[in-house]
Design an enzyme around this catalytic site. Structure first.
Site, short mmCIF file in Angstrom:
data_model
loop_
_atom_site.label_atom_id
_atom_site.label_comp_id
_atom_site.label_asym_id
_atom_site.label_seq_id
_atom_site.Cartn_x
_atom_site.Cartn_y
_atom_site.Cartn_z
N GLY A 45 -6.13 10.85 -2.05
CA GLY A 45 -6.69 10.48 -0.76
C GLY A 45 -6.30 11.46 0.33
O GLY A 45 -5.94 12.62 0.09
N ASP A 46 -6.36 10.96 1.56
CA ASP A 46 -6.08 11.80 2.73
C ASP A 46 -4.58 12.02 2.96
O ASP A 46 -4.18 12.97 3.64
CB ASP A 46 -6.69 11.18 3.99
CG ASP A 46 -6.20 9.75 4.24
OD1 ASP A 46 -5.84 9.05 3.27
OD2 ASP A 46 -6.18 9.34 5.41
N ARG B 75 -7.89 10.35 -8.57
CA ARG B 75 -8.28 10.38 -7.15
C ARG B 75 -7.07 10.65 -6.24
O ARG B 75 -6.02 10.06 -6.40
CB ARG B 75 -8.92 9.04 -6.77
CG ARG B 75 -9.39 8.93 -5.31
CD ARG B 75 -8.39 8.24 -4.44
NE ARG B 75 -8.94 7.94 -3.11
CZ ARG B 75 -8.21 7.55 -2.07
NH1 ARG B 75 -6.91 7.43 -2.19
NH2 ARG B 75 -8.77 7.30 -0.91
N SER C 54 0.82 -1.22 0.00
CA SER C 54 0.00 0.00 0.00
C SER C 54 0.85 1.27 0.00
O SER C 54 0.32 2.36 0.06
CB SER C 54 -0.92 0.01 1.22
OG SER C 54 -0.15 0.13 2.40
N THR D 169 -4.37 6.37 9.02
CA THR D 169 -4.48 5.39 7.95
C THR D 169 -5.95 5.03 7.82
O THR D 169 -6.72 5.20 8.77
CB THR D 169 -3.65 4.14 8.26
OG1 THR D 169 -3.78 3.19 7.19
CG2 THR D 169 -4.09 3.46 9.54
N GLY D 170 -6.36 4.57 6.66
CA GLY D 170 -7.76 4.15 6.52
C GLY D 170 -8.40 4.73 5.28
O GLY D 170 -7.73 5.12 4.33
N ASP D 171 -9.71 4.77 5.32
CA ASP D 171 -10.51 5.18 4.17
C ASP D 171 -10.39 6.69 3.96
O ASP D 171 -11.16 7.48 4.49
CB ASP D 171 -11.97 4.78 4.41
CG ASP D 171 -12.84 5.02 3.19
OD1 ASP D 171 -12.45 5.84 2.32
OD2 ASP D 171 -13.90 4.39 3.10
N GLY D 172 -9.40 7.04 3.14
CA GLY D 172 -9.05 8.45 2.98
C GLY D 172 -10.16 9.31 2.41
O GLY D 172 -10.24 10.49 2.73
N THR E 254 -1.46 2.78 4.87
CA THR E 254 -0.64 3.96 4.66
C THR E 254 0.41 3.95 5.73
O THR E 254 0.12 3.53 6.85
CB THR E 254 -1.52 5.23 4.87
OG1 THR E 254 -2.55 5.24 3.90
CG2 THR E 254 -0.72 6.51 4.79
N THR F 214 1.73 6.95 0.73
CA THR F 214 0.77 5.91 0.37
C THR F 214 0.59 5.87 -1.14
O THR F 214 0.85 6.87 -1.82
CB THR F 214 -0.60 6.19 1.03
OG1 THR F 214 -1.54 5.18 0.65
CG2 THR F 214 -1.17 7.54 0.63
N1 GLY Z 1 -5.43 6.28 3.46
C1 GLY Z 1 -4.99 6.14 2.15
C2 GLY Z 1 -5.96 6.59 1.16
O1 GLY Z 1 -7.15 6.40 1.35
O2 GLY Z 1 -5.56 7.13 0.17
#
Ligand code: GLY
Length: 355
Positions: free
Chosen positions: A238-239, A236, A71, A259-262, A208, A226
């Site tokens: 992310g965070d 796209r 990742s 880390t997680g659903d950015g 991440t 990441t």
């Molecule tokens: N946390 C990594 C991403 O969602 O891009």
């Protein structure tokens, strides 16, 4: 009476914070392959000429080179076109300067390019092809980020009708078909409209490395690297490169890595929130839990992980949707330790594991 309340509060704080092993100190998201990054950053700080920023860069670059769990770095999380793009940021806890790259193409060294943005510009973020041009003009080498394993994975995904994906409210039905897609009006009465909605369009994979370092004199830095989300829509971001979301540090208070659903997490700036929680007097664990719960109140199924440290190296974490782990090493520790953090919402985790 007031004294009793104050003493009780202080005791509660001590119980809920993990003590500091001493400085220098390094902490980051995830255990397993991510501990090589913890070790590299921590050991670099044994050299007094290595700064906290250097240590974060060294740690995240270790993950980029090793690809950690796939990742971070080249060859992971391909988008719909099978291209890997990289997001990274690095932040100085003294000056509060931060540098980041978003959707970086064809350059492996994302955290180093983020550092170059911090050092050689007065901007905060560069993106896409023009970030690549900036990198090349600063001496970075362009290369193909894909690998044969990635190409095979993409071929299998296309064979499976591009499942899963992140498209929603489009035609043809993204739950059964590859693109090209066209957006449908949300008020449309067109045939196929209801079938076209893809309510399950959430992240299939997202880990991440986010790291915080404190040098022996107490100077702090933070950073994130990441390759984002697998099968993302091209373009796209992310965070990871968002200051306050992927990571955040204020050397007077503490630091945070996420880390997680950015796509969800970046709407809440959880690391900014967690550091401000520390400033208000919460322990690192309380600060992390509050930041995670703010997300869950609106998006209860979010997979997230937040690691928080005070400026002294007291630490804690919180996560949701999975069992999050973080790694740390400080003071005279001979090896990195990994802390397991059960989700604050175990029911949600159970549902995800059955799926
Ligand atoms: N946390 C990594 C991403 O969602 O891009």
């Amino acid at each position: 009476m007031t004294r009793v309340v104050v003493i009780a509060s202080l005791l509660a704080l001590r119980v809920s914070a993990q003590g500091s092993p001493g400085l220098p100190f390094v902490i980051n998201t995830w255990g397993g392959p991510f501990t090589a990054a913890t070790d590299a950053a921590f050991l670099s700080l044994k050299n007094p000429t290595t700064s906290a920023l250097d240590a974060v860069q060294i740690g995240c670059a270790t993950c980029e080179k090793n690809q950690c769990d796939g990742s971070v770095g080249y060859g992971g999380s391909p988008d719909e076109n099978c291209e890997t793009t990289l997001d990274a940021m690095i932040m100085d806890g003294t000056t509060m300067k931060s540098g980041s790259v978003a959707g970086l193409r064809r350059i492996r060294d994302a955290i180093a390019v983020a550092r170059a943005v911090l050092e050689y510009t007065t901007h905060t973020m560069l993106a896409g092809d023009l970030a690549t041009q900036f990198a090349i003009s600063n001496g970075f080498r362009a290369s193909n980020l894909s690998t044969p394993e990635q190409e095979a994975r993409c071929a299998a995904w296309r064979e499976e009708n591009c499942q899963p994906n992140y498209r929603t409210n489009v035609f043809p039905d993204p739950k059964t078909s590859c693109g090209p897609y066209t957006g449908v009006s949300l008020n449309s009465s067109a045939p196929g409209y209801k079938k076209a909605i893809n309510p399950d369009a959430t992240q299939a994979s997202h880990d991440t490395i986010s790291m915080i370092s404190i040098d022996a004199s107490g100077v702090m830095a933070a950073g994130t690297s990441t390759n984002g989300a697998t099968w993302k829509v091209p373009g796209r971001v992310g965070d990871g490169p968002i200051t306050g979301s992927g990571s955040y540090v204020d050397g007077e208070v503490g630091g945070c890595g996420a880390t997680g659903d950015g796509d969800i997490m970046m709407r809440f700036l959880p690391c900014y929130q967690a550091v401000e929680n520390l400033r208000l007097g919460m322990s690192p664990k309380e600060a992390a839990e509050d930041a995670v719960k703010r997300i869950l109140r609106k998006f209860p199924q979010t997979a997230s992980g937040i690691v928080v440290t005070s400026a002294k190296g007291e630490h804690g974490g919180a996560g949701s949707g999975w069992t999050f782990t973080y790694a740390f090493r400080g003071g005279n520790m001979n090896a990195t330790e990994v802390v397991r953090v059960p989700p604050v919402n175990p029911v949600v985790e159970a549902i995800r594991m059955q799926a």
